[in-house]
Every structure is written in C-alpha cells, then in structure tokens.
Write a protein that holds these residues in place. Structure first.
Motif, short mmCIF file in Angstrom:
data_model
loop_
_atom_site.label_atom_id
_atom_site.label_comp_id
_atom_site.label_asym_id
_atom_site.label_seq_id
_atom_site.Cartn_x
_atom_site.Cartn_y
_atom_site.Cartn_z
N ALA A 202 -19.28 -25.32 -4.89
CA ALA A 202 -20.43 -25.88 -5.61
C ALA A 202 -20.93 -27.15 -4.94
O ALA A 202 -22.15 -27.37 -4.83
CB ALA A 202 -20.04 -26.16 -7.06
N ARG A 203 -20.02 -28.00 -4.51
CA ARG A 203 -20.43 -29.24 -3.83
C ARG A 203 -21.21 -28.90 -2.55
O ARG A 203 -22.23 -29.54 -2.24
CB ARG A 203 -19.20 -30.07 -3.49
N LEU A 204 -20.72 -27.90 -1.81
CA LEU A 204 -21.40 -27.51 -0.58
C LEU A 204 -22.79 -26.96 -0.88
O LEU A 204 -23.77 -27.29 -0.20
CB LEU A 204 -20.56 -26.47 0.17
N ALA A 205 -22.90 -26.11 -1.90
CA ALA A 205 -24.20 -25.51 -2.24
C ALA A 205 -25.20 -26.57 -2.67
O ALA A 205 -26.38 -26.52 -2.28
CB ALA A 205 -24.01 -24.48 -3.36
N VAL A 206 -24.75 -27.56 -3.44
CA VAL A 206 -25.65 -28.62 -3.88
C VAL A 206 -26.06 -29.49 -2.70
O VAL A 206 -27.23 -29.89 -2.60
CB VAL A 206 -24.98 -29.46 -4.98
N ARG A 207 -25.14 -29.78 -1.81
CA ARG A 207 -25.49 -30.58 -0.63
C ARG A 207 -26.53 -29.85 0.23
O ARG A 207 -27.51 -30.45 0.67
CB ARG A 207 -24.24 -30.87 0.21
N ARG A 208 -26.33 -28.56 0.43
CA ARG A 208 -27.30 -27.80 1.22
C ARG A 208 -28.66 -27.77 0.53
O ARG A 208 -29.69 -27.90 1.18
CB ARG A 208 -26.78 -26.37 1.44
N ASP A 242 -21.77 -20.33 -12.24
CA ASP A 242 -20.46 -19.70 -12.18
C ASP A 242 -19.37 -20.72 -12.51
O ASP A 242 -18.46 -20.46 -13.31
CB ASP A 242 -20.24 -19.10 -10.79
N ASP A 243 -19.46 -21.90 -11.90
CA ASP A 243 -18.44 -22.93 -12.14
C ASP A 243 -18.51 -23.47 -13.57
O ASP A 243 -17.49 -23.83 -14.15
CB ASP A 243 -18.63 -24.09 -11.16
N ALA A 244 -19.70 -23.54 -14.13
CA ALA A 244 -19.85 -24.08 -15.49
C ALA A 244 -19.22 -23.17 -16.54
O ALA A 244 -18.97 -23.61 -17.67
CB ALA A 244 -21.33 -24.30 -15.81
N SER A 245 -18.96 -21.92 -16.18
CA SER A 245 -18.37 -20.98 -17.14
C SER A 245 -16.85 -21.02 -17.13
O SER A 245 -16.21 -20.25 -17.84
CB SER A 245 -18.85 -19.55 -16.83
N HIS A 246 -16.27 -21.89 -16.30
CA HIS A 246 -14.81 -22.00 -16.20
C HIS A 246 -14.38 -23.40 -16.61
O HIS A 246 -14.98 -24.40 -16.19
CB HIS A 246 -14.37 -21.70 -14.77
N THR A 252 -17.45 -30.86 -13.62
CA THR A 252 -18.02 -31.16 -12.30
C THR A 252 -19.32 -30.40 -12.08
O THR A 252 -20.28 -30.93 -11.52
CB THR A 252 -17.01 -30.79 -11.19
N ALA A 253 -19.37 -29.14 -12.54
CA ALA A 253 -20.58 -28.34 -12.37
C ALA A 253 -21.76 -28.96 -13.12
O ALA A 253 -22.89 -29.01 -12.59
CB ALA A 253 -20.33 -26.91 -12.87
N LEU A 254 -21.55 -29.46 -14.32
CA LEU A 254 -22.63 -30.06 -15.09
C LEU A 254 -23.11 -31.36 -14.43
O LEU A 254 -24.31 -31.66 -14.42
CB LEU A 254 -22.18 -30.32 -16.52
N ALA A 268 -32.15 -29.21 -15.68
CA ALA A 268 -30.71 -29.49 -15.69
C ALA A 268 -29.94 -28.33 -16.30
O ALA A 268 -28.79 -28.09 -15.94
CB ALA A 268 -30.43 -30.78 -16.46
N ALA A 269 -30.57 -27.60 -17.24
CA ALA A 269 -29.90 -26.46 -17.86
C ALA A 269 -29.70 -25.36 -16.83
O ALA A 269 -30.63 -25.03 -16.07
CB ALA A 269 -30.73 -25.95 -19.03
N LEU A 270 -28.51 -24.78 -16.81
CA LEU A 270 -28.17 -23.77 -15.81
C LEU A 270 -28.41 -22.37 -16.35
O LEU A 270 -28.32 -22.13 -17.56
CB LEU A 270 -26.70 -23.92 -15.40
#
Length: 445
Positions: A202-208, A242-246, A252-254, A268-270
């Motif tokens: 998730a961190r990588l996807a947000v950075r990209r 995906d991360d917010a559902s775990h 961290t996802a939020l 902001a809502a996923l």
C-alpha cells in the motif's frame, strides 16, 4: 424543411476511413515505423529489486530442496512451480495470497494435464491443441482477474514442460509433487513480508500515485501523464481498500488514504474490497477479454502446428512465443513485443549455446538459473528485449536440468521467431465482429 448542418452530419454515412477493412487498418498499424523506435525505448520503473530477490529466493530454495531430496531430475518442474512468484509482485498481501494459490494450481494442473496426455500416447496434434487451449484459457483468466505480467506465458511454458521426454503415468505424481513444492515455496517467500511490513504494497502504491499525480499537475496538457496518474491513483485506492478490510492494516490504510486524497484530490472514502471472483465478475462486462483469448488460442495453435511441420524440436515453445506476443492490448504493443522477443531470443540463444555445451553440472547450472532469474526481474520492466538476453538462457538452463540440452538453443530461437510472426499476423487477421452502422442517438439542431 431543410436539416440543420449538425443534424445532417449526424445522419450522414460514416466517412470512408470508418468503413475501411479492419484487416487493412491493422496491417497499416503493424507496418508503422514508429514501432521500431518504441521497441528500442527504455522504461523507468522502481521497486524491482525486492520483487526480483523474492523470485530468485523462491527458485533457489526450490532447487536446493529438490536436489538434496535426491530428485535432481525433477528440479526443473519444481523450479517451474516456483515461478508462481512472478505473479502479484506489488499486490496487497490478501490478494497476493489468493492470486498465488490460483496461479500455482493452474501451473501444476497444466503440467499434470500435458504429462497425462503425452503418457496416453496422444498424437502431436492433440497435445499441441491442448497447449493452445491452455494458452487461450489462461489468457482469459489473467484478463478477468487482472493478474498483470507475465500473463499466460509462464503457464504455457509449464504446459510445454509436461510434453518433455517420454513420460508414463508413473511420472504424474512425481512431476505434480515437484511443481507443488515450488508453488508452496513461492507462496511462503512472497507472503513472508506480511509478518514484518504488512502495509508495504500500500505504501508503494500510494507513493507511485502521488508521484504520478505531481507529474500530471506539472504538465496538465500531457494526456499521457494525466492518464498514467489516473491509473496509478485508481490502483492505489484499490490496494488501500484491500488493506482497509483487514484488522492489522486498516489504520495504516485509512491514514494513507487521507494522504492520497490530499495529494491527488480524490475522495478519502475508499471503494469496497473486491475478491478475485468479484474482480472476474466485473471484468466479464469487458468483451475485450474474449477477443484476446481467441487470438491467443488461434495463434498458439497455428504457431505450434507450423513448428511441428517444420520439424522444430519444441513446437510448444512456438505457442509460448505467440502467447507472449499477444499479452498486450494494442497492435503497437503486440508488434513491439514481437520485435523484442524475437531479436532478444536469438541473442539470448547465442549466449546460452556455450553454457549448454559446457555441461556445467547441476549446482553450477542451478546457480546460473537463479542469478539470471534475478537479473531478468530487474531488467524486464525497463526493456523486454534486453530481458530476453537473460530469460532465454535461464529458461534453457532450467530445461537442461531435466536432462534435455542438445539443440535446444536453436529450437528456442526458431520456435520463438515463428510464434512472434504468427502472433503479429493474428493481430492483423482476427478482429471482433463489426456491428451495424448506428445513427447518433443525440441529434442537435
């Protein structure tokens, strides 16, 4: 009462360019000289080293386990199973786990199926037809669940391996267990990161996505940059969903979603998390997957048949070449892939030839396979043609672990060239049915 100019335009016949034969249009696109320039262009990518090391570790551990258990003859099948690690490299861990299980089952099943058909004494036309159907079926599956690279190509490679030698039904269990060993090792290696950095993807996807949005903001007139930013942001939101559902990754996802919202101006809502089944269900609405699967099936069958009639040693590799060429979604992508794969394979075969003739022994060959695999994963995102310089010797050395090494370098070059040419011809000749001309639904006065 005379028609207004806008109404007349809407009701007038389509211009001649729109009535042009799709075959002639595709042929013109194939012959566009810009494809050669595109084939030489390097692409900038990031975060490839970790994914490359994961794949290398999967193959290395699998080869060691196969050899030390006294089954060096099955090491090639085990290594094929370990190539499951090529899939889901940047996916969130829950999706990655499901994807690895699906691909691993398909890889193992393909080896078992072609081994069983060969052991039953089926004629070459039947066995190669099965390989072509597997190529088309896996292409459809990859499109529906959106696996990304390498698509169906690795599964076709595995299916071709099942044809190797003169297997009997007694070989089914050993080959299947060896491939399953590789799949299990790949899953363990590729999912181990969840224990130490569960939000890494998730961190990588947000950075990209953030970098792509910044680049688009600096050049709003660049439609390519804007499109890439939109795709990167959409992908990041999917990963965050995906991360917010775990439970372990939700907080961290939020927080990352808030950061992405500030950087890219997105809500902001996923969106809701989609399982592989739900992703496939949504993808069914895109009729393009059916055309791509049909193209791959026809091209793989034709390429394998030509290679068989020509007397090449591994016609299934021609099917794999056609499959790899057609993994893209555009004519340009297919032509560029064909050029890069054909020329890169020829050069790679020349590199592999002395290595195969040197008869390096199992452990030296295994070490080279691992090194070449890591280098391949670092390079392939930057330039597919350059990656073929390492993919080809890696694949041939992996094949030689099963005891087959004579003449395979030449076979690889010839079969790949046939597959690439047939793949491009299929792009030219096979198209979706054209609907009847329609009148514009919105007529302005």
């Amino acid at each position: 009462m005379p028609l207004s100019s806008a109404t007349a335009t809407a009701l007038s016949p389509e211009p001649p360019a729109d009535r042009r034969s799709p075959v002639r249009t595709a042929a013109r696109e194939v012959l566009d000289p810009s494809h050669l320039r595109a084939a030489l262009r390097l692409t900038s990518v990031d975060a490839t080293l970790t994914a490359a090391l994961r794949c290398g570790a999967s193959v290395a551990l699998t080869l060691v386990l196969a050899a030390t258990s006294g089954h060096q003859d099955l090491a090639g099948f085990a290594a094929l199973g370990a190539l499951t690690s090529l899939y889901g490299r940047f996916d969130p861990y829950r999706r990655r786990a499901a994807l690895l299980a699906l691909v691993g089952a398909t890889m193992t099943g393909s080896i078992l199926l072609t081994t069983a058909i060969t052991a039953a004494g089926a004629p070459a036309a039947v066995t190669l037809g099965v390989v072509a159907l597997l190529a088309g079926g896996m292409t459809a599956l990859c499109q529906l669940v959106r696996t990304g690279a390498p698509g169906a190509t690795i599964v076709v490679f595995a299916a071709g391996a099942g044809l190797a030698g003169a297997p009997t039904f007694a070989d089914l269990a050993p080959r299947g267990l060896a491939a399953l060993l590789g799949v299990v090792v790949a899953c363990v290696v590729c999912l181990a990161g969840f224990l130490v950095r569960p939000s890494g993807p998730a961190r990588l996807a947000v950075r990209r996505a953030t970098l792509a949005a910044e680049a688009a903001a600096l050049a709003p007139e660049d439609r390519g940059a804007v499109g890439r930013a939109q795709e990167a942001v959409a992908l990041a939101r999917t990963v965050l969903a995906d991360d917010a559902s775990h439970g372990r990754t939700r907080a961290t996802a939020l927080r990352l979603a808030d950061e992405l919202s500030g950087a890219a101006g997105t809500p902001a809502a996923l969106p809701p998390r989609l399982s592989l089944r739900q992703t496939a269900h949504r993808s069914l609405a895109d009729g393009g997957w059916g055309l791509r699967a049909a193209r791959v099936t026809l091209a793989a069958a034709a390429a394998a048949a030509i290679a068989q009639v020509a007397g090449f040693g591994h016609p299934a590799w021609a099917a794999m070449g056609a499959t790899a060429t057609l993994q893209g979604t555009t004519t340009q992508h297919a032509v560029v892939r064909a050029l890069q794969r054909a020329l890169g394979t020829v050069a790679g075969a020349l590199i592999a030839w002395p290595l195969l003739d040197a008869h390096l022994g199992f452990w030296a060959t295994a070490a080279l396979v691992v090194v070449l695999q890591v280098v391949t994963e670092i390079v392939v995102g930057r330039h597919y043609g350059l990656a073929m310089l390492t993919i080809t010797p890696m694949a041939l050395l992996m094949t030689s672990l099963g005891g087959t090494g004579e003449g395979i370098a030449l076979d690889r070059a010839l079969d790949t060239a046939v597959g690439a040419v047939v793949g491009v011809l299929t792009v030219v000749l096979v198209h979706a049915r054209r609907g009847a001309p329609r009148v514009s639904g919105a007529v302005r006065t």
